[in-house]
Design a protein around this motif. Structure first.
Motif, short mmCIF file in Angstrom:
data_model
loop_
_atom_site.label_atom_id
_atom_site.label_comp_id
_atom_site.label_asym_id
_atom_site.label_seq_id
_atom_site.Cartn_x
_atom_site.Cartn_y
_atom_site.Cartn_z
N VAL A 246 -34.61 21.87 64.72
CA VAL A 246 -36.01 21.96 65.16
C VAL A 246 -36.17 23.23 65.99
CG1 VAL A 246 -37.77 20.87 66.59
CG2 VAL A 246 -36.28 19.46 65.14
N ILE B 72 -43.09 16.78 63.96
CA ILE B 72 -42.40 18.07 64.09
C ILE B 72 -42.35 18.70 62.69
CG2 ILE B 72 -40.19 19.19 64.64
CD1 ILE B 72 -39.65 16.86 66.58
N GLU C 172 -40.46 20.70 60.96
CA GLU C 172 -39.21 20.63 60.20
C GLU C 172 -38.92 19.19 59.77
OE1 GLU C 172 -39.68 22.04 63.08
OE2 GLU C 172 -38.94 24.12 63.07
N VAL D 92 -32.27 17.41 65.39
CA VAL D 92 -33.03 16.18 65.68
C VAL D 92 -32.18 15.21 66.49
CG1 VAL D 92 -34.08 14.14 64.63
CG2 VAL D 92 -34.56 16.40 63.69
#
Lengths: 503, 210
Positions: B121, B141, B143, B178
């Protein structure tokens, strides 16, 4: 014990009573001792000189066992200075001795010198009572009803003499100074009646009914008064006493019988007495209270304080309260004849031992705000929720399987996932609950997320254990089967070690 | 004594002492001593309990489809958390564990890893998220959203009963996988545990738990 013989006429008859001229009365009083013990009798005379009460204590006499003695009134009256008295006197006999109750017979009255008129007077024991009743009065067909009241107390007393008749009642206030006597005809009340304190007036034509003498505070007020009455008819030359009774209890009981109170919560009982008139009296504060088992509950002034779970019997007793007796004091000489009322109630001190139910209500959410089982927002609010919520309502049962009606009984909930195809298992907290104002414990069972409802086929098996917060005792064990759209609750309390499984 | 030799000796002493002092300050979470650890439960019940009991962040990721009711029995009378983790993986062979660079313990399903956990991220910032909504914020998010779209997957967090709350916290990270975002959330929220499991293949759903 003292006995009053009221309104003994002596001397020339009262002209107002319309007896034939030259009618002269002499009082009589006869005592028969039917016990095996001698008794001593001290006669006392009470009379009114104008409005001033007068008293004279006379020579004592002894009545041997099983013998009869007539008082020599002709000799006794001069002792009081009443040799030439024209009017009425009250003869009060102070009786002492070891004679058993019921060992005395009394008769008294007045008779004229020609033996034409004999007016019986009913001797009456002097005893504190609540209201006294006359079963009948009449002013019809030449009748009238004469009432004689004597205040034996050393202090003034106020009374209410209430006439009951068809269609209503009328209250007549009476003030009696200490030791004073008052005689009146009911016809005088009827003819002179303005509105009473409640605004009642006696309807024209009223000529019969019943009556009650009470304290000004009502029939339940204790009074000390002697009352006699006679229904006489001058034309027929007849006179007879109406039935006199003392107001008193015909029933008594403890409200909340049976009662139940949770451990930790006091419970107020009420002791109620019902008089013959139908009036109900709250006697809670005057009664003595007793618990059959103080290790289960104690009681004071009706307030039950639980000590431990179990059964208990609570009794209330008022030894002093008069009991209504159907025997007219026309035939009995003491009124009230007996006293003492009691009541009891069976109670249970409850402890929560199980949860019963549940009953269920379900809500499906498709993005709405999640509310709890009382339709309140969550803290913090959950503005959008997908899934379902089932609110399970339980009642709390005691050791006898009876519902406990108490708010705030606190329970702890323990959850344990035993089988699932949802990984990781949904997030949850061990919860708690307590009885609400409806004595219900509500459990919120929901499955969902802020994103999407649970997928078809998902399930989570949870073993749920409810324990009583105060003691840790297990009160309920469930297997909860959360599925995609609803949850089922299976009670396994009877087999708490059982595994929650789909196998 | 020669001053140079003395200086050398003192330097050696310092060199010998420094690593020892550093090791005491940075004890490995997996080396946390334990006593009388005993479980007979599902692995996914044991791990969150260990995390909260020893305040060690434990994360689990992977693909587990189907029922999960097998119990593992472990007993460690005296040892370390590593001994406990080894006992678990020896009895539940689906899992393997390692300690990450940030000290968190990561369990993964050995033959079915979840690549989402390793997605990098670029930037993520969140302030006082509510617990029920945190997974949605992760899913947004870019990504992560791209990964979910590519795999036609849904990221969710399921709750039973009244959704529990957690301690307020904020996260501001750049260029982090993540899994490290989950580690930080678990640590700062003091739940100490997270899991991201793909549990239904069709439709694909990844359930996140804290």
């Amino acid at each position: 014990m003292s006995y009053a013989e009221l309104g003994l006429m002596t001397g020339v008859a009262d002209p107002m009573l319309n007896f034939p001229p030259d009618t002269v009365f002499a009082p009589f009083s006869v005592i028969r001792n039917i016990s095996s013990q001698p008794i001593t009798v001290v006669p006392n005379l009470y009379w009114m000189s104008g409005s001033v009460p007068q008293t004279a204590k006379l020579t004592a006499m002894t009545v041997p066992p099983f013998s009869t003695q007539a008082l020599n009134m002709a000799a006794l009256l001069p002792q009081a200075g009443l040799a030439n008295y024209n009017g009425s006197v009250n003869l009060v006999l102070d009786v002492t001795g070891s004679a058993l109750p019921g060992g005395l017979l009394l008769a008294s009255g007045s008779v004229d010198s020609k033996n034409t008129y004999v007016f019986q007077v009913t001797p009456e024991g002097i005893k504190e009572s609540i209201a006294k009743d006359l079963s009948y009065w009449s002013t019809a067909n030449g009748n009238d009803t004469m009432v004689t009241l004597w205040n034996p107390a050393d202090e003034d007393q106020d009374f209410a003499f209430k006439l009951f008749y068809s269609g209503g009642h009328y209250s007549f206030p009476i003030h009696l100074p200490a030791r004073a006597t008052q005689m009146f005809n009911i016809s005088e009340i009827i003819h002179g009646a303005g509105p009473d304190s409640e605004g009642n007036v006696i309807p024209v034509g009223t000529s019969e009914g019943s009556a009650e003498l009470s304290g000004p505070l009502g029939e339940n007020q204790y009074i000390l008064v002697s009352m006699d009455a006679g229904i006489y008819n001058q034309q027929k030359a007849t006179c007879g006493p109406p039935c006199k009774t003392c107001q008193g209890a015909v029933d008594s009981w403890i409200t909340d019988n049976p009662f139940a109170t949770p451990l930790g919560t006091n419970h107020q009982l009420t002791f109620t007495i019902q008089n013959h008139s139908g009036t109900q009296i709250n006697d809670t504060t005057f009664a003595g209270w007793n618990s059959s088992d103080t290790s289960v509950a104690t009681v004071a002034t009706g307030l039950v304080q639980p000590v431990a779970a179990g059964a208990v019997s609570i009794a209330a007793e008022d030894d002093y309260y008069p009991v209504y007796d159907t025997i007219c004091s026309q035939f009995g000489i003491t009124c009230p004849f007996e006293t003492g009322v009691l009541g009891d109630g069976d109670g249970t001190v409850q402890v929560p031992t199980s949860l019963a139910g549940p009953s269920s209500s379900k809500t499906t959410y498709t993005g709405q705000e999640l509310k709890d089982c009382y339709q309140r927002s969550m803290d913090p609010p959950v503005p959008a929720y997908y899934g379902y919520e089932e609110c399970e309502s339980y009642t709390v049962l005691d050791q006898n399987k009876d519902q406990i009606k108490q708010t705030g009984i606190a329970f702890d909930e323990s959850l344990k996932i035993t089988d699932t195809n949802v990984n990781p298992a949904p997030t949850f907290n061990n919860g708690s609950g307590s009885t609400d104002s409806d004595y219900i414990v509500k459990d919120m069972l929901s499955l969902g997320s802020a994103t999407a409802p649970p997928p078809t086929g998902s399930y989570v098996l949870v073993k749920q254990t409810w324990t009583l917060h105060s003691s840790g005792a297990t009160v309920r064990v469930n297997c909860l089967d959360f599925e995609a759209t609803d949850v089922t609750v299976k009670d396994i309390t009877s087999t708490p070690g059982a595994t929650c499984s789909r196998n | 004594m020669n001053r140079a030799i003395l200086h050398m000796n003192m330097l050696c002493l310092l060199i010998a002492l420094v690593p020892t002092a550093g090791a005491q300050k940075k004890q490995s979470p997996s080396s946390t001593p334990v006593r009388d650890v005993e479980y007979s439960d599902r692995t996914m019940n044991i791990l969150p309990d260990l995390a909260r009991r020893y305040r060690v962040v434990i994360g689990v990721s992977g693909i587990i489809i189907g029922t999960d009711n097998a119990k593992v029995n472990i007993v460690v009378r005296r040892g370390t958390l590593a001994d406990v983790f080894n006992a678990i993986t020896s009895r539940d062979s689906r899992f393997q564990w390692h300690q990450s660079d940030n000290g968190s313990i990561h369990f993964s399903v050995g033959n079915s890893p979840l690549s989402l956990a390793n997605v990098s991220v670029r930037a993520f910032e969140v302030h006082n998220p509510i617990r029920i909504d945190f997974s949605s914020q992760i899913a947004r998010i870019p990504e992560v959203h791209a990964w979910l779209s590519e795999h036609n997957c849904l990221l969710e967090q399921l709750f039973m009963g009244k959704p529990p709350t957690w301690k307020h916290f904020s996260i501001q990270r750049e260029n982090a996988p993540v899994s490290s975002l989950f580690d930080e959330a678990a640590s700062k929220s003091e739940t100490y545990f997270w899991a991201a499991i793909l549990y239904t293949g069709n439709p694909c759903r990844i359930n996140v738990s804290f």
